[in-house]
Design a protein around this motif. Structure first.
Motif, short mmCIF file in Angstrom:
data_model
loop_
_atom_site.label_atom_id
_atom_site.label_comp_id
_atom_site.label_asym_id
_atom_site.label_seq_id
_atom_site.Cartn_x
_atom_site.Cartn_y
_atom_site.Cartn_z
N UNK A 76 0.81 -1.21 0.00
CA UNK A 76 0.00 0.00 0.00
C UNK A 76 0.85 1.27 0.00
N UNK A 77 2.00 1.23 0.69
CA UNK A 77 2.81 2.44 0.87
C UNK A 77 3.93 2.59 -0.16
N UNK A 78 4.18 1.56 -0.94
CA UNK A 78 5.27 1.60 -1.90
C UNK A 78 6.47 0.83 -1.36
N UNK A 79 7.23 0.31 -2.27
CA UNK A 79 8.38 -0.51 -1.92
C UNK A 79 9.52 0.38 -1.43
N UNK A 80 10.12 -0.02 -0.32
CA UNK A 80 11.29 0.70 0.18
C UNK A 80 12.44 0.50 -0.80
N UNK A 81 13.22 1.54 -1.05
CA UNK A 81 14.37 1.36 -1.94
C UNK A 81 15.38 0.38 -1.33
N UNK A 82 16.11 -0.30 -2.20
CA UNK A 82 17.12 -1.24 -1.76
C UNK A 82 18.32 -0.47 -1.18
N UNK A 83 18.73 -0.80 0.04
CA UNK A 83 19.93 -0.17 0.58
C UNK A 83 21.17 -0.80 -0.05
N UNK A 84 22.30 -0.16 0.11
CA UNK A 84 23.55 -0.72 -0.41
C UNK A 84 24.35 -1.44 0.68
N UNK A 85 23.83 -1.44 1.90
CA UNK A 85 24.56 -2.05 3.01
C UNK A 85 23.76 -3.13 3.73
N UNK A 86 22.77 -3.70 3.07
CA UNK A 86 21.94 -4.74 3.70
C UNK A 86 22.77 -6.01 3.90
N UNK A 87 22.49 -6.72 4.97
CA UNK A 87 23.15 -7.98 5.23
C UNK A 87 22.26 -9.17 4.91
N UNK A 88 20.98 -8.91 4.66
CA UNK A 88 20.05 -9.99 4.36
C UNK A 88 18.72 -9.44 3.91
N UNK A 89 17.76 -10.30 3.73
CA UNK A 89 16.42 -9.89 3.36
C UNK A 89 15.66 -9.47 4.61
N UNK A 90 14.58 -8.73 4.42
CA UNK A 90 13.77 -8.29 5.55
C UNK A 90 13.14 -9.49 6.25
N UNK A 91 12.58 -10.43 5.46
CA UNK A 91 11.92 -11.60 6.04
C UNK A 91 12.10 -12.77 5.07
N UNK A 92 13.25 -13.44 5.16
CA UNK A 92 13.56 -14.51 4.23
C UNK A 92 12.61 -15.70 4.39
N UNK A 93 12.18 -16.23 3.26
CA UNK A 93 11.35 -17.42 3.21
C UNK A 93 12.25 -18.65 3.09
N UNK A 94 13.14 -18.61 2.11
CA UNK A 94 14.03 -19.73 1.84
C UNK A 94 14.95 -19.38 0.70
#
Length: 162
Positions: A34-52
């Motif tokens: 509903x609010x729009x996708x957050x932009x991808x950061x360049x320093x992420x270590x993983x996904x927000x909520x990994x499924x598999x």
């Protein structure tokens, strides 16, 4: 100023090709719908909520080519190369049951990583709970949500530049 050379880039691609490469998918955040996708950061270590995640199905070297047989969503095209290059073409083919029924909002390519001990030999898809160390996040992509259908054999492919 030092400049990374072509031979160095090819050496990096060969080193990455020699290790497991996983494609992970995640739920992201439902509020993105509903609010729009957050932009991808360049320093992420993983996904927000990994499924598999699934280990790569195939890996090969490619070169840019206007009439190449491999086409990516940005319309760039590549052709296979028998010799190492600074571009790796990686493909993942998921089983029908991998994350069936889940809503996917993000994808991540991980280099390396380990699974928890005691899993069956030859297992290639791992739930988030089966991942001991995630490895290094190479690329992160957030997109419009899609529902994983159990009757669809999902395939993803990326060209990784070095």
């Amino acid at each position: 100023m030092a400049v990374l050379q072509e031979a160095g880039r090819i050496a990096l691609a060969r080193a990455v090709a020699a290790q497991p490469i996983y494609l992970a998918w995640g739920r992201g955040r439902p509020e993105w719908d509903a609010q729009g996708i957050e932009p991808e950061p360049t320093n992420a270590g993983g996904l927000v909520d990994e499924i598999g995640r699934r280990m790569h199905t195939s890996i090969g070297y490619v070169l840019p080519a206007q009439d190449g047989e491999i086409e990516l969503p940005d319309r760039s095209r590549y052709t296979t190369s028998a010799t190492p290059t600074k571009w790796l073409h990686v493909r993942w083919t998921f089983d029908f049951t991998d994350a069936a029924g889940e809503t996917v909002r993000e994808l991540g390519v991980f280099l390396g990583g380990t699974q928890v001990p005691g899993l069956p030999a030859g297992q290639r898809y791992f739930t988030a709970a089966q991942v001991a160390t995630p490895g290094d996040l190479y690329t992160l992509e957030r997109h419009e949500p899609f529902k994983r259908a159990g009757g669809t054999r999902q395939a993803q492919e990326f060209v990784l530049p070095f």
